[in-house]
Design a protein around this motif. Structure first.
Motif, PDB file in Angstrom:
ATOM      1  N   SER A   4       0.032   5.908   3.354  1.00  0.00           N
ATOM      2  CA  SER A   4      -0.520   5.566   4.662  1.00  0.00           C
ATOM      3  C   SER A   4       0.098   6.476   5.715  1.00  0.00           C
ATOM      4  CB  SER A   4      -0.263   4.105   4.969  1.00  0.00           C
ATOM      5  OG  SER A   4       1.091   3.812   4.799  1.00  0.00           O
ATOM      6  N   PRO A   5      -0.706   6.911   6.681  1.00  0.00           N
ATOM      7  CA  PRO A   5      -0.207   7.892   7.655  1.00  0.00           C
ATOM      8  C   PRO A   5       1.065   7.454   8.374  1.00  0.00           C
ATOM      9  CG  PRO A   5      -2.573   7.643   7.847  1.00  0.00           C
ATOM     10  CD  PRO A   5      -2.112   6.599   6.874  1.00  0.00           C
ATOM     11  N   ILE A   6       1.146   6.156   8.631  1.00  0.00           N
ATOM     12  CA  ILE A   6       2.300   5.693   9.401  1.00  0.00           C
ATOM     13  C   ILE A   6       3.602   5.917   8.633  1.00  0.00           C
ATOM     14  CG2 ILE A   6       2.270   3.319   8.558  1.00  0.00           C
ATOM     15  CD1 ILE A   6       2.820   2.426  11.413  1.00  0.00           C
ATOM     16  N   HIS A   7       3.494   5.969   7.332  1.00  0.00           N
ATOM     17  CA  HIS A   7       4.695   6.142   6.518  1.00  0.00           C
ATOM     18  C   HIS A   7       4.732   7.514   5.840  1.00  0.00           C
ATOM     19  CE1 HIS A   7       5.741   2.049   7.223  1.00  0.00           C
ATOM     20  NE2 HIS A   7       4.528   1.704   6.891  1.00  0.00           N
TER      21      HIS A   7
ATOM     22  N   PHE B  92      -3.257  -3.146   1.144  1.00  0.00           N
ATOM     23  CA  PHE B  92      -1.966  -3.557   1.694  1.00  0.00           C
ATOM     24  C   PHE B  92      -0.901  -3.592   0.593  1.00  0.00           C
ATOM     25  CE2 PHE B  92       1.049  -7.002   2.585  1.00  0.00           C
ATOM     26  CZ  PHE B  92       1.632  -6.515   3.733  1.00  0.00           C
TER      27      PHE B  92
ATOM     28  N   PRO C   8      -3.743   6.363  -1.032  1.00  0.00           N
ATOM     29  CA  PRO C   8      -3.037   7.463  -0.383  1.00  0.00           C
ATOM     30  C   PRO C   8      -1.771   6.932   0.275  1.00  0.00           C
ATOM     31  CG  PRO C   8      -4.703   6.621   1.066  1.00  0.00           C
ATOM     32  CD  PRO C   8      -4.750   5.767  -0.172  1.00  0.00           C
TER      33      PRO C   8
ATOM     34  N   ARG D  82       0.226  -0.225  -0.145  1.00  0.00           N
ATOM     35  CA  ARG D  82       1.153   0.255   0.892  1.00  0.00           C
ATOM     36  C   ARG D  82       2.552  -0.308   0.665  1.00  0.00           C
ATOM     37  NH1 ARG D  82       2.165  -1.581   6.444  1.00  0.00           N
ATOM     38  NH2 ARG D  82       0.154  -2.613   6.712  1.00  0.00           N
TER      39      ARG D  82
END
Lengths: 294, 307
Positions: free
Chosen positions: A183-186, A145, A181, A148
């Motif tokens: 994060s896919p959402i961002h 987290f 990595p 992220r």
């Protein structure tokens, strides 16, 4: 560079004066406060005067926002009625004893501050970069987290306070399961798209607070030194920065006397004199709560 | 997009902070009369999640920067792999398990104590007990469940845990302070000297809809009500739920067909129309599913106009 970071002062002007002298004696290049000047202790204006006289830059905490705007409560984020009862006592006292000039100054404070020092991107905030009164506890905030957050807010090191307990975690000291990595959402925000195979180092640092001790049975309070560039002393850390948490003894018995004279709650004075939190406990996660007495 | 679609109160997933696991499906050793997904020893609507499935999802969650993990059912400890699942989860982040406290075994708690001590992260137990007396609790949760759950609390305290006692408000809201005070006194008598308490609103779904009443047509969130509202108060803004039938939008609505959003986290990130009666409860109270340490209700949560 050597930077000193002070967390919530909570009107503890005696600890603040001691911290300023201590940081100067260590040759710091600059001092920052990450907000929550008021609460808990006596004589709010004395803290404001010290901060302003010493040119300490301040990030606005939830308390400063509320006092500055004359809101009804501190927006500390407590959930328990007893916690809110005590929070309201100190809020009403602080609001009534903060001058209009200091309140106007609090309104002008920035919610966040970015610094670029020795190639490091620092983000200074109060609770978290996304919410002023968000609690980021050591035992409920995982490393992924934090990675992220650093990605989302495009920084290497995030510094905050708000919980009252100092801690740090970096890409070097995190849990066994970690990679960084996008994060896919961002992912859409990033230009390079795919996974970063060699993660950039990052860290979150909760700088602690000068306002009250850390619920560990000792009366000292804490602030944080951050060294970067040539001031990193080396040693085991491969990171391009170095964090030192500084325990600070101050005249806590004098503070307790001032609090008594101001008729502040006995529960607060007990915390100053014993080092154990007696109020605002219900927001603590189990690990942090277990370490305390109450 | 037509006019009707434009007016739906859609909540986008803003940040996947919490991942829930419906780890025991809808299987429970109790048959509480207020259960919003009607769990019981015979309800197989949702099945257990395996260790391998949970681990696969934990690895998937790393990529998303998920902050915390929650385990619910049914009764999670009916899943024979739960202790191993919690041990593994603590490698990834903080874990919270929602239990009725009636089936806990010392050997499990011994392992979990060691797992938490060896982890950076907290392991939270939320134990459901609906009031400070058997007279309040047992008619809802079943005969002798008050006594059995308190025994579970005693065990947890013996092993060094500080369980959060979670109660559905089966009394009038004006009695909260009195009930909480009585509950603290009872827990002290049972050796729990710093009790942590959380009150939840009732959710008028499943068994509870039959026990009292369901939601009325006016108990709804509208698009207009979301203007200026802090949507981070809503579970669906920051959570998703892994079930054996797919990924659901929140732990409350898993029985609703529209709540299953897909089979990968990526599929399940699409927005959700908060058109259920329970969405109005979530809107009204805020932060009803997460722990107090993680997300506090906004000081200015809205009230629903029930006219």
């Amino acid at each position: 560079m050597r930077l000193a970071f002070f967390g919530g002062i909570y009107n503890n002007h005696l600890a603040l004066a001691t911290a300023i002298a201590d940081a100067r004696s260590r040759g710091v290049d600059a001092m920052w406060c990450l907000g929550d000047l008021g609460a808990f202790g006596p004589h709010p204006d004395r803290t404001c005067e010290l901060i302003r006289e010493n040119n300490i830059s301040v990030v606005q905490g939830n308390y400063d926002h509320s006092i500055g705007h004359g809101l009804n409560d501190c927006h500390c984020g407590y959930t328990d009625p007893r916690d809110n009862h005590f929070a309201q006592l100190s809020y009403d006292y602080t609001l009534a004893h903060t001058s209009d000039d200091h309140r106007a100054w609090m309104r002008s404070l920035p919610a966040q501050q970015r610094l670029e020092i020795n190639g490091l991107r620092l983000l200074l905030c109060h609770g978290s970069p996304r919410r002023t009164n968000e609690f980021l506890w050591e035992s409920t905030t995982n490393t992924q987290f934090l990675a992220r957050l650093c990605d989302d807010f495009e920084c290497d090191v995030i510094l905050g306070t708000h919980t009252g307990l100092h801690w740090t975690r970096s890409s070097d000291t995190g849990s066994g399961v970690f990679f960084r990595p996008p994060s896919p959402i961002h992912q859409v925000k990033l230009n390079d798209g795919g996974l970063k195979k060699t993660p950039d180092p990052f860290a979150f640092i909760n700088v602690g607070v000068l306002g009250r001790p850390e619920n560990d049975g000792t009366t000292n309070v804490w602030y944080t030194l951050l060294r970067t560039g040539n001031d990193v002393r080396g040693g085991r850390s491969p990171l391009p920065w170095e964090v030192e948490f500084v325990p600070l003894a101050y005249d806590h018995e004098q503070l307790a006397r001032e609090m008594q004279d101001e008729r502040l709650p006995d529960e607060f004075i007990e915390t100053i004199l014993t080092g154990w939190w007696t109020t605002c406990l219900e927001v603590l996660p189990s690990k942090e709560r277990t370490r305390g007495r109450w | 997009m037509n006019v009707t679609e434009q007016r739906l109160p859609i909540i986008e997933l803003g940040s996947l902070d919490e991942l829930w696991f419906q780890v025991a499906g809808t299987r429970c050793n109790l048959t509480c009369s207020h259960c919003f997904i009607s769990c019981s020893p015979h309800n197989d609507s949702f099945g257990f999640l395996s260790f391998a499935e949970v681990e696969r999802r934990l690895l998937e969650a790393v990529e998303w920067g998920v902050k915390e993990f929650y385990f619910t059912g049914g009764e999670p400890f009916l899943n024979p792999e739960l202790v191993a699942i919690l041990e593994r989860t603590l490698d990834f982040g903080p874990a919270t398990v929602l239990t009725n406290g009636t089936v806990l075994k010392p050997e499990w708690l011994d392992r979990l104590r060691a797992a938490e001590q060896g982890s950076l992260y907290s392991l939270e137990f939320r134990v459901s007990i609906d009031g400070p007396t058997p007279e309040l609790n047992d008619p809802i949760r079943g005969p002798r469940t008050f006594e059995r759950a308190l025994h579970g609390v005693e065990l947890l305290v013996q092993f060094g845990f500080l369980p959060i006692i979670t109660m559905a408000r089966v009394w009038d809201e004006s009695q909260d302070a009195e009930i909480l005070g009585r509950f603290r006194a009872v827990l002290h008598l049972h050796g729990y000297d710093r009790p942590r308490l959380k009150v939840l609103p009732r959710l008028l779904l499943g068994a509870e809809a039959k026990r009292t009443c369901g939601y009325s047509a006016s108990d709804r969130v509208t698009a207009e009500m979301l203007v200026g509202y802090d949507t981070t108060q809503l579970v669906c803004q920051h959570s998703r739920v892994i079930t054996d039938r797919g990924i659901a939008v929140c732990p409350i609505l898993i029985d609703s067909p529209d709540a299953i959003l897909g089979h990968t986290l990526h599929d399940a990130t699409r927005g959700f129309a908060v058109t259920h009666g329970a969405c109005a409860t979530c809107y009204q109270y805020g932060a009803i599913c997460t722990n107090p340490s993680s997300r506090s209700p906004d000081a200015h949560v809205r009230t629903i106009d029930r006219t």
